[in-house]
Scaffold this motif. Structure first.
Motif, mmCIF file in Angstrom:
data_model
loop_
_atom_site.group_PDB
_atom_site.id
_atom_site.type_symbol
_atom_site.label_atom_id
_atom_site.label_comp_id
_atom_site.label_asym_id
_atom_site.label_seq_id
_atom_site.Cartn_x
_atom_site.Cartn_y
_atom_site.Cartn_z
ATOM 1 N N ARG A 72 0.608 -0.755 0.484
ATOM 2 C CA ARG A 72 0.363 0.267 0.100
ATOM 3 C C ARG A 72 0.659 1.070 0.253
ATOM 4 N N THR A 73 1.892 1.324 -0.023
ATOM 5 C CA THR A 73 2.858 2.562 0.441
ATOM 6 C C THR A 73 3.124 2.597 -0.487
ATOM 7 N N ALA A 74 4.117 1.548 -1.183
ATOM 8 C CA ALA A 74 4.014 2.403 -2.821
ATOM 9 C C ALA A 74 3.499 2.819 -3.364
ATOM 10 N N TRP A 75 1.982 1.967 -3.660
ATOM 11 C CA TRP A 75 0.871 2.620 -4.507
ATOM 12 C C TRP A 75 0.062 3.835 -4.396
ATOM 13 N N ARG A 76 0.496 4.097 -2.964
ATOM 14 C CA ARG A 76 -0.108 5.621 -2.279
ATOM 15 C C ARG A 76 0.535 6.309 -3.310
ATOM 16 N N PHE A 77 1.661 6.475 -2.766
ATOM 17 C CA PHE A 77 2.671 6.796 -3.864
ATOM 18 C C PHE A 77 2.281 6.994 -4.899
ATOM 19 N N VAL A 78 2.592 5.831 -6.370
ATOM 20 C CA VAL A 78 2.377 5.754 -7.514
ATOM 21 C C VAL A 78 0.885 6.400 -8.404
ATOM 22 N N ILE A 79 -0.012 6.319 -6.972
ATOM 23 C CA ILE A 79 -1.453 6.393 -7.377
ATOM 24 C C ILE A 79 -0.947 8.558 -7.413
ATOM 25 N N VAL A 80 -0.857 8.760 -6.325
ATOM 26 C CA VAL A 80 -0.671 10.058 -5.892
ATOM 27 C C VAL A 80 0.064 10.706 -7.170
ATOM 28 N N LEU A 81 1.432 10.360 -7.739
ATOM 29 C CA LEU A 81 2.392 10.848 -8.676
ATOM 30 C C LEU A 81 2.041 10.890 -10.643
ATOM 31 N N ASN A 82 1.208 9.671 -10.076
ATOM 32 C CA ASN A 82 0.163 9.344 -11.523
ATOM 33 C C ASN A 82 -0.620 10.054 -11.858
ATOM 34 N N ILE A 83 -1.753 11.343 -10.494
ATOM 35 C CA ILE A 83 -2.618 11.944 -10.994
ATOM 36 C C ILE A 83 -1.917 13.440 -10.666
ATOM 37 N N MET A 84 -0.663 13.704 -9.963
ATOM 38 C CA MET A 84 0.083 14.529 -10.580
ATOM 39 C C MET A 84 0.719 15.002 -11.809
ATOM 40 N N ASN A 103 1.165 4.439 -17.652
ATOM 41 C CA ASN A 103 1.173 4.610 -16.007
ATOM 42 C C ASN A 103 1.318 3.616 -15.345
ATOM 43 N N PHE A 104 0.119 3.006 -14.975
ATOM 44 C CA PHE A 104 -0.293 2.683 -14.231
ATOM 45 C C PHE A 104 0.476 1.022 -14.881
ATOM 46 N N SER A 105 0.280 0.815 -15.966
ATOM 47 C CA SER A 105 0.489 -0.894 -16.127
ATOM 48 C C SER A 105 2.385 -0.859 -16.450
ATOM 49 N N ILE A 106 2.352 0.176 -15.991
ATOM 50 C CA ILE A 106 4.628 0.441 -15.497
ATOM 51 C C ILE A 106 4.712 -0.098 -14.205
ATOM 52 N N ALA A 107 3.672 0.709 -13.480
ATOM 53 C CA ALA A 107 3.774 0.796 -11.948
ATOM 54 C C ALA A 107 3.635 -1.411 -11.477
ATOM 55 N N PHE A 108 2.429 -1.864 -12.059
ATOM 56 C CA PHE A 108 2.397 -2.872 -12.345
ATOM 57 C C PHE A 108 3.594 -3.507 -11.549
ATOM 58 N N LEU A 109 4.411 -3.562 -12.988
ATOM 59 C CA LEU A 109 5.176 -4.158 -13.377
ATOM 60 C C LEU A 109 6.733 -3.806 -12.434
ATOM 61 N N ALA A 110 6.743 -2.121 -12.322
ATOM 62 C CA ALA A 110 7.991 -1.965 -11.485
ATOM 63 C C ALA A 110 7.899 -2.272 -10.187
ATOM 64 N N ILE A 111 6.614 -1.927 -9.297
ATOM 65 C CA ILE A 111 6.444 -2.734 -8.177
ATOM 66 C C ILE A 111 6.262 -4.258 -7.961
ATOM 67 N N SER A 112 5.711 -4.867 -8.932
ATOM 68 C CA SER A 112 5.822 -6.296 -8.893
ATOM 69 C C SER A 112 7.695 -6.970 -8.569
ATOM 70 N N PHE A 113 8.587 -6.236 -9.183
ATOM 71 C CA PHE A 113 9.642 -6.757 -8.772
ATOM 72 C C PHE A 113 10.774 -6.724 -7.429
#
Length: 303
Positions: free
Chosen positions: A64-76, A138-148
């Motif tokens: 959740r910490t990583a996803w919260r950062f990704v969601i906020v960054l993606n919106i910005m 952005n979310f597509s790349i985040a799925f792979l980047a976070i899972s690594f």
């Protein structure tokens, strides 16, 4: 002391993949989705990456910490790009042919003094689809980047990168880069707690933006100096162990399985095909080659 991202040890298809296969998949996938703004291509890429992430069997409480950062960054990024460019940056689309839905008033840049004024910002079908396409990318790349980092044993990263034919220096530098952000985050939390014990209150900073930055010195200075000293300790430890003098052996050696080879082959084939279509689309008159150069908006959406 360096720390890593919280590796979640599980027996899943993604966990069993070789480090090299996961890295090549991430790099090839990112380069492919960066070559187009076609909505349908991006939707397909999003579904592929979402399925890949689902195979990791990661829980929300773990990431959740990583996803919260990704969601906020993606919106910005998405909204910031839209407003800063007045909604006019849509790849492959003539801005004069926009199908405008409405207009909103928003502070924007103009070509003459005072260079900042209230302008009429058009909201069109093309711009909205472009916003959605950017978010999907952005979310597509985040799925792979976070899972690594969550599915890769930290002790296997350097040896896996070494297996790609890179030098020991590059392999170890990449491994240290994966440890940098978690280590800085840990140091930041420790420094903040120590300064709060001395009466430093981050929530009570007064003054303008520059004044607040200046008052953050008790927090920033120890963090920066600590990072520099930590880097020097790593350098000294590597020199004491004669790192780089001779050929290095690794405790773990990566061995590609059939699934790894298949994934690597699919990544190479897909990347070559997408890149070829992108290049041919600029020279060929065949409509199929222009797919990646269009938004792919259905005609029914434009009426």
């Amino acid at each position: 002391m360096l720390i890593n991202f919280p590796y979640v040890e599980r027996d899943t298809p993604v966990h069993r993949l070789d480090v090299r296969a996961k890295l090549l998949f991430l790099v090839a996938f990112s380069l492919m989705v960066a070559q187009t703004s076609n909505f349908w291509f991006m939707l397909a890429a999003f579904l592929v990456s979402a399925f890949y992430y689902q195979q990791c069997h990661l829980h929300w409480r773990e990431t959740r910490t990583a996803w919260r950062f990704v969601i906020v960054l993606n919106i910005m990024i998405v909204l910031g790009n839209f407003f800063l460019t007045n909604g006019a940056v849509v790849r492959g689309v003539d801005v004069a042919s926009f199908h405008v839905l409405t207009h909103i008033s928003f502070p924007g840049f103009i070509s003459h003094a005072p260079y900042l004024s209230i302008i009429s910002l058009p909201i069109s079908v093309e711009s909205l689809v472009f916003l959605l396409t950017q978010a999907l990318r952005n979310f597509s790349i985040a799925f792979l980047a976070i899972s690594f980092p969550y599915t890769t044993n930290p002790g296997h990263i350097a040896s896996g990168i070494k297996g790609l034919g890179l030098s020991d220096w590059i392999a170890y530098a990449i491994e240290l880069s994966f440890r940098f952000l978690p280590s800085v985050g840990r140091d930041f939390s420790t420094t903040l707690d120590a300064q709060r014990a001395r009466g430093f209150e981050l929530d009570k900073l007064r003054g303008g933006i520059f004044g607040k930055i200046a008052r953050l010195a008790p927090l920033i200075v120890p963090l920066v100096i600590g990072s520099i000293l930590g880097a020097e300790d790593i350098i000294n430890a590597m020199e004491l162990r004669c790192f780089g003098v001779g050929k290095r052996t690794w405790l773990y050696e990566a061995h590609a399985r059939r699934s790894d080879i298949i994934l690597i082959a699919l990544c190479i084939i897909a990347f070559v095909c997408v890149t070829s279509f992108n290049i041919l689309g600029g020279f060929s008159s065949f409509s199929i080659f222009h797919t990646l150069h269009t938004q792919g908006i259905p005609a029914s959406w434009l009426h």
